[in-house]
Scaffold this motif. Structure first.
Motif, PDB file in Angstrom:
ATOM      1  N   GLN A  10      40.826   1.810  63.541  1.00 31.76           N
ATOM      2  CA  GLN A  10      42.128   2.857  63.590  1.00 31.76           C
ATOM      3  C   GLN A  10      42.639   3.289  62.283  1.00 31.76           C
ATOM      4  N   PRO A  11      43.112   4.488  62.464  1.00 31.72           N
ATOM      5  CA  PRO A  11      43.620   4.928  61.106  1.00 31.72           C
ATOM      6  C   PRO A  11      45.018   4.154  60.744  1.00 31.72           C
ATOM      7  N   VAL A  12      45.243   4.373  59.339  1.00 39.87           N
ATOM      8  CA  VAL A  12      46.394   3.538  58.916  1.00 39.87           C
ATOM      9  C   VAL A  12      47.544   4.314  59.433  1.00 39.87           C
ATOM     10  N   ILE A  20      35.032   8.883  57.744  1.00 44.78           N
ATOM     11  CA  ILE A  20      33.782   7.812  57.503  1.00 44.78           C
ATOM     12  C   ILE A  20      32.996   8.517  56.167  1.00 44.78           C
ATOM     13  N   SER A  21      32.768   8.057  55.377  1.00 47.28           N
ATOM     14  CA  SER A  21      32.219   8.729  54.120  1.00 47.28           C
ATOM     15  C   SER A  21      30.807   7.828  53.954  1.00 47.28           C
ATOM     16  N   ALA A  22      29.538   8.358  54.113  1.00 45.86           N
ATOM     17  CA  ALA A  22      28.304   7.601  54.123  1.00 45.86           C
ATOM     18  C   ALA A  22      27.320   8.794  54.132  1.00 45.86           C
ATOM     19  N   THR A  23      26.189   8.478  53.319  1.00 43.16           N
ATOM     20  CA  THR A  23      24.949   9.354  53.399  1.00 43.16           C
ATOM     21  C   THR A  23      24.357   9.342  54.694  1.00 43.16           C
ATOM     22  N   ASN A  24      24.186   8.500  55.566  1.00 44.35           N
ATOM     23  CA  ASN A  24      23.621   8.419  56.830  1.00 44.35           C
ATOM     24  C   ASN A  24      24.476   7.701  57.612  1.00 44.35           C
ATOM     25  N   ILE A  25      24.800   8.132  58.902  1.00 42.37           N
ATOM     26  CA  ILE A  25      25.524   7.582  59.969  1.00 42.37           C
ATOM     27  C   ILE A  25      24.509   6.958  61.118  1.00 42.37           C
ATOM     28  N   GLY A  39      36.306  18.540  62.581  1.00 43.40           N
ATOM     29  CA  GLY A  39      35.563  18.657  61.363  1.00 43.40           C
ATOM     30  C   GLY A  39      34.292  19.096  61.575  1.00 43.40           C
ATOM     31  N   ASN A  40      33.427  18.904  60.366  1.00 42.37           N
ATOM     32  CA  ASN A  40      32.352  19.408  60.435  1.00 42.37           C
ATOM     33  C   ASN A  40      31.196  18.272  60.677  1.00 42.37           C
ATOM     34  N   LEU A  41      30.213  18.356  61.462  1.00 44.23           N
ATOM     35  CA  LEU A  41      29.041  17.407  61.528  1.00 44.23           C
ATOM     36  C   LEU A  41      27.830  18.123  60.779  1.00 44.23           C
ATOM     37  N   THR A  42      27.617  17.399  59.659  1.00 43.58           N
ATOM     38  CA  THR A  42      26.538  17.938  58.872  1.00 43.58           C
ATOM     39  C   THR A  42      25.628  16.889  58.638  1.00 43.58           C
TER      40      THR A  42
END
Lengths: 423, 59
Positions: A10-12, A20-25, A39-42
């Motif tokens: 959950q957000p704070v 979520i910051s990650a190279t791959n999910i 937002g963007n899904l790239t």
């Protein structure tokens, strides 16, 4: 690798967004669910994305791979070209150079479609659509055969046939010798008698093959029929101007052609004693029963895409490769020469015909020159090829040498020149 | 009964076509093209042992 096992993220504070910051999910075999994704899904996305709504922009997609892709209700091809998909000429039954009704068999009304019979009599006609599902789909004509006199002997039949030129199939993109490569047939059909009917294909090159399937029509109800046909190792289409594929709608087949053990939906060598397993005789025994068809499309791939509507002029030009009729819509005239009682008339065809055509004429053909005029009593080929003909008249008129001469009919349809190179 | 008659070009004198049912009101002029279905039927008619009428002599 560290693993964080949680039930929820959950957000704070009062925030609504989790970043979520990650190279791959990767979700593994699980699913990421939320009320909304914004937002963007790239990056590379695998797995299913469902519930897309609003106006999301999808960019960077390099391929869409699916068995059946439908966009705004229209199916998209699974194989083959994106234009000129329909291998059928005059599938909307627009063009009828020879006329709109005939009690004769073979090619008499709608171009490229013919009625063949044995026993009884039929009328074939080009009819007008004014309502109904095919009308709503953009069709204004259909082809009809009427069972005017029944003929119910074992050897009798009444069928509609269309031929596709072999090279049009050889160059279609259908890998017809492979069972993994398909073509899809679609058409609208209606009959005054509700029953099962048989449709069948036949090939002409190599050892002739046949493929059949049955379809059911309710009485007086237009039905769209769609059928996917695989290739087969024995199917052959030469890259030439001969017969390639025969399409046949069987309104009536006598018992000589019916085999209760006949196998549908499989290619096999042609066996005229085993064309169909439909033994219903109702249409064949019903006087004035009708069978209607329109919207015929055969296309490469396993999906029936929307019918490829063509302009009348486009369809007429395609038909004229097989039959050219001059004089149906007004006068015609050709400048030629003359020698004593022989008048010569040169005619260039609007399109190269499939083969050197046969020639005949009907009605009254008139000539007029500076020194002679009157009705021709004999008009024949002198020299002819697939693109041009030199006709000559040998009776009725006496010319002077090398007189320029006009050839015409006195009213629309009153006299007609017919050039035929049908399959 | 179907009959055929050979026909020479008036211009060149060469054999250029066959006339189907030459004595009937509606005649069909058939070229010597193996891809022409009327010519194919003519060949079948020949195979049955029939012979066409000769072409007219040039006048």
């Amino acid at each position: 690798m560290s693993i964080l096992n949680v039930n929820q993220i959950q957000p704070v504070g009062s925030g609504q967004t989790v970043t979520i910051s990650a190279t791959n999910i990767s979700t593994g075999s699980a699913t990421v669910t939320a009320g909304t994704f914004t937002g963007n899904l790239t990056g590379n996305v695998t797995g299913n994305a469902t519930g897309l709504s609003g106006s999301p922009t999808l960019s960077g997609i390099t391929s869409v791979s699916t068995t059946n892709l439908t966009v705004n209700g229209s199916a998209y091809p699974s194989a083959g070209p994106l234009s000129n998909r329909n291998l059928i000429i005059n599938g909307a039954m627009q063009v009828a150079q020879r006329g709109t009704s005939s009690t004769s068999t073979e090619f008499q009304t709608v171009d490229r479609f013919k009625t063949s019979t044995n026993g009884g009599t039929t009328t074939q006609s080009q009819e007008t659509l004014s309502s109904g599902d095919p009308y709503d789909a953009g069709f204004r004509n259909f082809y009809r055969i009427t069972n005017t006199t029944t003929g119910t002997d074992a050897a009798h039949y009444k069928i509609i046939t269309h031929f596709i030129e072999a090279q049009n199939l050889a160059n279609s993109g259908w890998n017809y010798s492979s069972a993994a490569s398909n073509v899809t047939l679609s058409f609208w059909a209606r009959a005054s008698v509700g029953q099962d009917y048989t449709f069948y294909f036949r090939t002409d090159d190599g050892t002739g093959q046949a493929y059949s399937f049955n379809f059911t029509l309710a009485a007086d109800t237009w039905t769209k029929v769609t059928h996917v046909v695989p290739g087969a190792s024995a199917v052959v289409f030469n890259n030439d101007n001969g017969k390639g594929l025969q399409l046949t709608w069987a309104a009536w087949l006598g018992s000589d052609y019916i085999d209760s053990g006949h196998t549908n939906e499989a290619w096999a060598a042609i066996d005229t004693t085993s064309i169909s397993n439909v033994s219903t005789t109702t249409w064949g025994t019903t006087t004035d029963a009708t069978f209607d068809v329109t919207g015929v499309q055969l296309e490469v791939g396993s999906v029936a895409t929307p019918f490829e509507h063509r302009s009348y002029g486009d369809e007429l030009a395609r038909c004229q490769r097989y039959h050219l009729q001059i004089g149906n819509e007004g006068r015609f005239s050709y400048q030629g020469g003359a020698n004593n009682t022989n008048g010569f008339f040169s005619i260039a065809f609007p399109t190269k015909m499939r083969a050197t055509p046969s020639f005949s004429y009907t009605g009254t053909i008139t000539v007029n020159s500076y020194v002679a005029s009157g009705t021709i009593t004999n008009l024949q080929i002198d020299l002819i090829g697939p693109q041009v003909a030199s006709l000559y008249s040998s009776g009725g008129i006496s010319y002077s040498t090398s007189t320029n001469t006009l050839l015409y009919n006195t009213a629309a349809g009153n006299g007609q020149l017919l050039f035929s190179a049908e399959l | 009964m179907t009959t055929y008659k050979l026909h020479n070009s008036v211009i060149t004198g060469e054999l250029t076509s066959i006339i189907k049912n030459p004595n009937e009101a509606v005649q069909i002029c058939i070229p010597f093209d193996p891809a022409n279905t009327d010519y194919q039927k003519y060949l079948e008619w020949l195979e049955e042992g029939n012979e066409p009428l000769p072409a007219d002599e040039p006048s």
